[in-house]
Scaffold this motif. Structure first.
Motif, short mmCIF file in Angstrom:
data_model
loop_
_atom_site.label_atom_id
_atom_site.label_comp_id
_atom_site.label_asym_id
_atom_site.label_seq_id
_atom_site.Cartn_x
_atom_site.Cartn_y
_atom_site.Cartn_z
N ASP A 309 18.71 -2.35 26.70
CA ASP A 309 17.53 -2.48 25.84
C ASP A 309 17.71 -3.69 24.93
O ASP A 309 18.83 -4.00 24.52
CB ASP A 309 17.34 -1.21 24.99
N PRO A 310 16.60 -4.38 24.60
CA PRO A 310 16.74 -5.59 23.78
C PRO A 310 17.25 -5.30 22.37
O PRO A 310 16.89 -4.28 21.78
CB PRO A 310 15.33 -6.16 23.73
N LEU A 311 18.10 -6.21 21.87
CA LEU A 311 18.56 -6.11 20.49
C LEU A 311 17.80 -7.10 19.62
O LEU A 311 17.34 -6.77 18.55
CB LEU A 311 20.06 -6.39 20.43
N PHE A 312 17.68 -8.34 20.11
CA PHE A 312 16.92 -9.31 19.32
C PHE A 312 16.41 -10.47 20.16
O PHE A 312 16.86 -10.69 21.28
CB PHE A 312 17.74 -9.84 18.14
N LEU A 313 15.47 -11.17 19.54
CA LEU A 313 14.93 -12.41 20.08
C LEU A 313 15.31 -13.50 19.12
O LEU A 313 15.26 -13.31 17.90
CB LEU A 313 13.41 -12.36 20.01
N LEU A 314 15.64 -14.65 19.64
CA LEU A 314 15.90 -15.78 18.75
C LEU A 314 15.36 -17.03 19.44
O LEU A 314 15.75 -17.33 20.56
CB LEU A 314 17.40 -15.90 18.46
#
Ligand code: WTA
Length: 639
Positions: A309-314
Motif C-alpha cells: 500500500d502507498p506510504l507517500f508521494l513526492l
C-alpha cells in the motif's frame, strides 16, 4: 574494457562481485592516511578507517562487508526477509514470495513488489514498537528555531501522543486509508508529526517543499486531489518572514479554477513568525491547528496496511515541465530506509543525529523522519537558515545538542568553506563522530575541508549517492569498513547491483565510464509515477532495457570505486536541488516579452550548478537589465 554482447551474461555475474574484491587487492598501493592520525592532504589518495573506529563499527572490515554484500546479492529474499522479520513488527507475515519483479520492458509491464501480503504500519514501527522496547522517555525530536534561544523537545511517548491527536483529527474530517494529504510546512515538529499521523491512518502524504511557488503547489494539488492541505501561517528564514499561508491561499484558488477544491486547510499558528490576527483567513475552509488538534485523544488505533500500500508521494523534476509523482510503498521502504540509515551512519543508540535537509525533499523523508525514527534515534530539526545569524550557526547547534552524526549537502559545505575556518574552529565539535554528504558530487577539496576542518580529521564521511526514486542509499561508504577516497561514493549498499553501460546499453567491466544503471530491484525502489505508469516505464526502464536507468553518469576506477559525474539528462542540480530545464524554459516563455528560451546548467563554485538561460525576446523588444530582472522574477514565482 568494453564488453561484447556474446559474453554479456558472463560479465553480469563478474561485475557484481569484482569491484569490491579488486579493491581489496589494489588499495595497498595507494598513499593513505589513517582516520584521526593527521589531516588528509592533497597527496593522500585514501583515508583508512582507524582501528578504534572499526572495532566499534557495525561493519568492522572490508571482509565483513564483502560477506554481507555477497549474501545480499546471492539470496536477496533471505537477506531482506531476515532483517524484515527480526527488526520490525508485522501484524501478519508476507506471503510465499519475499519479492517479485520485472525490470525488463521486453517481458511486459514493469513491476516491483516486496513483502506483498505482509501487514504492517510504518508509524507503529517508528513509535509504538520503540516505546514498547523501552524508549518512551528517550528524546525523539529536538527542535531548534531560526531564532537562537528558542527550542523544544519531544520524547518518543510525547511524539506518539501528538501524532495520535492529529491522526484522530484527520479521521474526524473524513481522511481515510488511501486518501492524499498535501503538506506545505517548514521544519517545525509538526512536519514529521504530520507525516507520521498520515502513515498511522494509511493516508498518503504528499509533502511539498515550502519554498515552492503557489503555481507549483497548485500543480501538485491538482495531480493528487487531497482531502486536506496542512500548512502554517508563516515562517522565518534567517531575517526574512515568508508568508506561507498566502502562497497556499493562491494555490487553492488556482486549483479550484482547475476543478479541484480542497475542503479543509489546517493551519498551524507559528507564533514566532506571525500572530494569527495578522493571517488572512477563509472561514469554513481554514482551521487553526491549535484550536482543534489538541482536543483529540492522545491515543489512536493503527490502520494496518499491506506492504505494497502507498506510504507517500513526492514530486520531483524530470526532463519535461510536468513534475513526476514518485510513489513509495510501505513495507520495502520501511525496511530499506531503516537498514541503510543504520549501516551507512554506523548508528548507535546514544547518537544525536542531525540532517540539514528539509522534509520537503526525499532526504528529509528517508533520513529525517523514517530511517532514524525506525531506529529509535534522537533527531534534531532545525527550522532556519544555516548561516543565520552568522556562518557559525551549524557548529553552535552541534555543540548545543552534542550532535554525533551530521548529514548535509556539498553546497552548504562549499558555502561555509568560503566563509573561513574561524567560524568552525571557534566551536568544539568534539561530539561529532560521523559526517555525511548528499545531493550532488562532493568535489575532493570540499571533501577535505569537511573532513579536516569540520570533522577534525576524526570523522569518516559517508558520501551517499541515491535519488528520490531509490528511496534510500544506493552507493555509500560504510564507515569502519572501507578506505575512503575523497569525492567517491565508494561501493554499493547491500542488495544493490550498480552497472555502468555504454550508449548501447552494454555493460562495461573494470575501469570504465558511462551511464549508471541498476540491475534487479531493492526494497526501497519506487513502484510507479502516480497516475502515469507509462511514463515510469519510458523514463526509467526503456532507455536501457533490463535495467533501471538512474539519469546519472558514473565512472569506476581501477580499484572498483564509483565516482558519480552528474546528470546526463535534462535535469540540472542547483544546490542539491533537482530542476528540470524544461520547467524553467516553460516559465520563461510564459513571460509576455519572451519568444523562446533554452536553459542549461553552468558550473557554479558554491551551488554546483547554476541556471543559464538563452532568451529570444519577442519582435520589437530588445534586451535590457529590466527585462532580465523581470524574467528572473517570473521563474522565481512560477518555480
Ligand atoms: C544527485 C537526492 C553525487 C544525482 C537524494 C542524483 C548525487 C540526484 C549524490 C538525485 C551523491 C545525489 N553524489 N550525486 N552523493 N546524491 N546526487 O532525487 O545526480 O533530489 O541523480 O535525491 O542528485 O536527486 P534527488
Amino acid at each position: 574494457n568494453h564488453n561484447h554482447n556474446h559474453n554479456h551474461h558472463f560479465r553480469h555475474a563478474d561485475s557484481t562481485a569484482s569491484p569490491p574484491s579488486s579493491a581489496v587487492a589494489k588499495i595497498s598501493h595507494l598513499k593513505a592516511v589513517v582516520l584521526g592520525d593527521a589531516p588528509a592532504s592533497e597527496e593522500d589518495d585514501v583515508v583508512l578507517p582507524s582501528h578504534d573506529f572499526s572495532r566499534q563499527a557495525l561493519v568492522p572490515s572490508q571482509q565483513k562487508y564483502l560477506e554481507m554484500y555477497k549474501a545480499s546479492i546471492e539470496n536477496p529474499a533471505g537477506f531482506w526477509s531476515g532483517i524484515a522479520s527480526s527488526e520490525f513488527y508485522w501484524k501478519q507475515r508476507w506471503g510465499d514470495q519475499v519479492y517479485s519483479e520485472n525490470l525488463d520492458v521486453r517481458r511486459g509491464n514493469i513491476k516491483i513488489e516486496w513483502f506483498k501480503g505482509g501487514i504492517t504500519n510504518v508509524c507503529y514501527n517508528c513509535l509504538d514498537r520503540n516505546i514498547d522496547a523501552g524508549l518512551a522517555d528517550k528524546i525523539a525530536l529536538y527542535w531548534e528555531s531560526n531564532e537562537p534561544g528558542f527550542d523544544a523537545t519531544l520524547t518518543y511517548s510525547q511524539l506518539l501522543q501528538r501524532v495520535c491527536q492529529l491522526a484522530n483529527y484527520l479521521k474526524s474530517v473524513g481522511v481515510r486509508k488511501g486518501d492524499a494529504v498535501v503538506v506545505y510546512l517548514p521544519m517545525l515538529m509538526e512536519l514529521p508529526i504530520t507525516m507520521l499521523a498520515c502513515s498511522r491512518i494509511g493516508a498518503v502524504h504528499s509533502v511539498v517543499f515550502a519554498g515552492f511557488s503557489s503555481e507549483s503547489l497548485a500543480q501538485r494539488i491538482v495531480d493528487c486531489k487531497p482531502k486536506v492541505v496542512i500548512t502554517c501561517n508563516a515562517v522565518k528564514r534567517g531575517p526574512k518572514t515568508v508568508f506561507l499561508k498566502d502562497i497556499v491561499d493562491a494555490a487553492l484558488i488556482d486549483s479550484a479554477n482547475k476543478g479541484i477544491s480542497v475542503d479543509v486547510c489546517l493551519t498551524y499558528e507559528n507564533q514566532l513568525a506571525l500572530k494569527r490576527e495578522k493571517t488572512k483567513w477563509k472561514e469554513g475552509r481554514d482551521i487553526w491547528w491549535e484550536d482543534v488538534v489538541p482536543k483529540y485523544p492522545t491515543s489512536s488505533d493503527v490502520e494496518w496496511v499491506d506492504a505494497e500500500d502507498p506510504l507517500f508521494l513526492l514530486y520531483t523534476s524530470g526532463s519535461t515541465g510536468k513534475p513526476k509523482g514518485v510513489l513509495h510503498t510501505t513495507g520495502g521502504y520501511m525496511v530499506y530506509t531503516a537498514t541503510t540509515f543504520k549501516y551507512a551512519f554506523d548508528y548507535k543508540d546514544s547518537d544525536v543525529y542531525w540532517c540539514t535537509a528539509d522534509c520537503g525533499w526525499i532526504t528529509g523523508h528517508s533520513y529525517v523522519t523514517y530511517g532514524p525514527m525506525l531506529n529509535g534515534a534522537t533527531v534534531l530539526l532545525y527550522e532556519g537558515a544555516p548561516s543565520y545569524p552568522d556562518p557559525g550557526r551549524c557548529w553552535d547547534i552541534v555543540d548545543k545538542y552534542k550532535v554525533t552524526i551530521f548529514y548535509t549537502a556539498p553546497t552548504l559545505v562549499r558555502s561555509l568553506m568560503r566563509d573561513g575556518d574561524e567560524y568552525v574552529t571557534r566551536y568544539s565539535r568534539k561530539s561529532l563522530r560521523v559526517l555525511g554528504s548528499v545531493g550532488e558530487p562532493i568535489n575532493p577539496s570540499a571533501w577535505r575541508w569537511f573532513f579536516n576542518v569540520v570533522g577534525g580529521s576524526r570523522c569518516p564521511i559517508s558520501d551517499t549517492w541515491w535519488q528520490t526514486e531509490t528511496g534510500g542509499f544506493m552507493i555509500t561508504p560504510l564507515p569502519g569498513a572501507w578506505p575512503q577516497k575523497p569525492g567517491s561514493a565508494t561501493f554499493p549498499f547491500f542488495g544493490i547491483q550498480p552497472v555502468i553501460v555504454d550508449e548501447k546499453g552494454v555493460e562495461l567491466g573494470g575501469e570504465c565510464s558511462g551511464y549508471l544503471c541498476v540491475k534487479s530491484s531493492w526494497p526501497g525502489a519506487f513502484r510507479t509515477l502516480y497516475g502515469d505508469h507509462e511514463r515510469y516505464e519510458t523514463t526509467y526502464f526503456k532507455p536501457f532495457p533490463g535495467y533501471y536507468f538512474t539519469g546519472d553518469g558514473c565512472s569506476r576506477d581501477k580499484d572498483g570505486y564509483h565516482w558519480l559525474t552528474g546528470r546526463v539528462d535534462d535535469v540540472i542540480n542547483v544546490s542539491g536541488h533537482r530542476i528540470g530545464t524544461a520547467e524553467v524554459e516553460s516559465a520563461l516563455v510564459s513571460h509576455p516579452q519572451c519568444a523562446e528560451a533554452a536553459v542549461v546548467g553552468v558550473e557554479h563554485q558554491v551551488k554546483g550548478q547554476g541556471i543559464y538561460a538563452f532568451v529570444t525576446p519577442v519582435e520589437g523588444i530588445s534586451y535590457s537589465d529590466e527585462l532580465r530582472k523581470s524574467l528572473i522574477l517570473t521563474v522565481r514565482t512560477q518555480v
